[in-house]
Design an enzyme around this catalytic site. Sequence first.
Site, PDB file in Angstrom:
ATOM      1  N   SER A  68     -34.061  -0.172 -80.162  1.00  0.00           N
ATOM      2  CA  SER A  68     -34.281  -1.390 -80.926  1.00  0.00           C
ATOM      3  C   SER A  68     -32.949  -1.933 -81.431  1.00  0.00           C
ATOM      4  O   SER A  68     -31.947  -1.228 -81.460  1.00  0.00           O
ATOM      5  CB  SER A  68     -35.195  -1.101 -82.122  1.00  0.00           C
ATOM      6  N   GLY A 125     -29.152   1.778 -79.736  1.00  0.00           N
ATOM      7  CA  GLY A 125     -27.949   1.439 -80.482  1.00  0.00           C
ATOM      8  C   GLY A 125     -27.768   2.369 -81.665  1.00  0.00           C
ATOM      9  O   GLY A 125     -28.494   3.353 -81.830  1.00  0.00           O
ATOM     10  N   GLY A 139     -30.983   0.715 -89.537  1.00  0.00           N
ATOM     11  CA  GLY A 139     -30.687  -0.525 -90.223  1.00  0.00           C
ATOM     12  C   GLY A 139     -31.766  -1.576 -90.000  1.00  0.00           C
ATOM     13  O   GLY A 139     -31.997  -2.430 -90.846  1.00  0.00           O
ATOM     14  N   GLY A 140     -32.428  -1.485 -88.851  1.00  0.00           N
ATOM     15  CA  GLY A 140     -33.526  -2.395 -88.547  1.00  0.00           C
ATOM     16  C   GLY A 140     -34.887  -1.836 -88.903  1.00  0.00           C
ATOM     17  O   GLY A 140     -35.909  -2.497 -88.671  1.00  0.00           O
ATOM     18  N   GLU A 146     -37.643   5.531 -83.114  1.00  0.00           N
ATOM     19  CA  GLU A 146     -36.428   5.725 -82.329  1.00  0.00           C
ATOM     20  C   GLU A 146     -36.122   7.204 -82.154  1.00  0.00           C
ATOM     21  O   GLU A 146     -35.750   7.651 -81.068  1.00  0.00           O
ATOM     22  CB  GLU A 146     -35.250   5.023 -83.018  1.00  0.00           C
TER      23      GLU A 146
END
Length: 275
Positions: A68, A125, A139-140, A146
Amino acid sequence: MRLQGPGFFWNLAAGFRLALPDGQKHVRALSQSAVNSTTTMAEEAKKLAAYAAVDNHVQNNQVVGVGSGSTIVYAVDRLAERVRQEKLNIACVPTSFQARQLILQHGLTLSDLDRHPELDVAIDGADEVDTDLTLIKGGGGCLTQEKIVAGCAKHFVVIADYRKDSDALGQQWKKGVPIEVIPMAYVPVSRMIAKRFGGEANLRMAVSKAGPVVTDNSNFILDWKFDSARNWKEVNTAIKMIPGVVETGLFVGMAERVYFGMEDGSVKLRDPPVN
């Protein structure tokens, strides 16, 4: 970065003007141009890293975990391009609603961990990467899914731009370690983290809605701003043992390789240190 000239002094990092000369409009335009240039360079670096990872790690008849965030957009672009050009048979397992939409928008085959509990490779990422390949992610807000997808992959590959490269966690990423928590537990978890590990763990608030950020799993996010370097493996395990914690954004000993897109147009590789 500082731009200087007759009668003016502009500080881009601080974002303010120390003098207001006759050439004010020119200075403002100069600063915006520099900001745009930096943004363009970072986006190009993300693309370079993403393309290199997809080209080096994705092969025919594979199941690929799709991460993501902003960098993964370029990875999906390249993956879709290769599927079309090389007629690859690829199934994709998303780590978030965003990743799922990217897969569908590019016409790629969508799968899940029910059908494919073991993945050939996962590409994602990171918000920061240290010299040991320990990552801060989330951070998202997608850290739990993930980490699940990365843990199911034979190979976990990370893509990032040069701004995410650090000698030690906290050097570049100043927002802290994201921690997903059950909503009813966010206050006691926050207090316990601060008491045991120092720093402060704050509830992440939404920007375009009233109230806190809510994850794809209907949980809250705490951002723990730590005050010093740690043994991240021990800290990660200890935080996960606190009742109410779902997962942390510390990815320790998981990444096999990191691709950094650099300012000069090159791609830098980093593998785990040899002990």
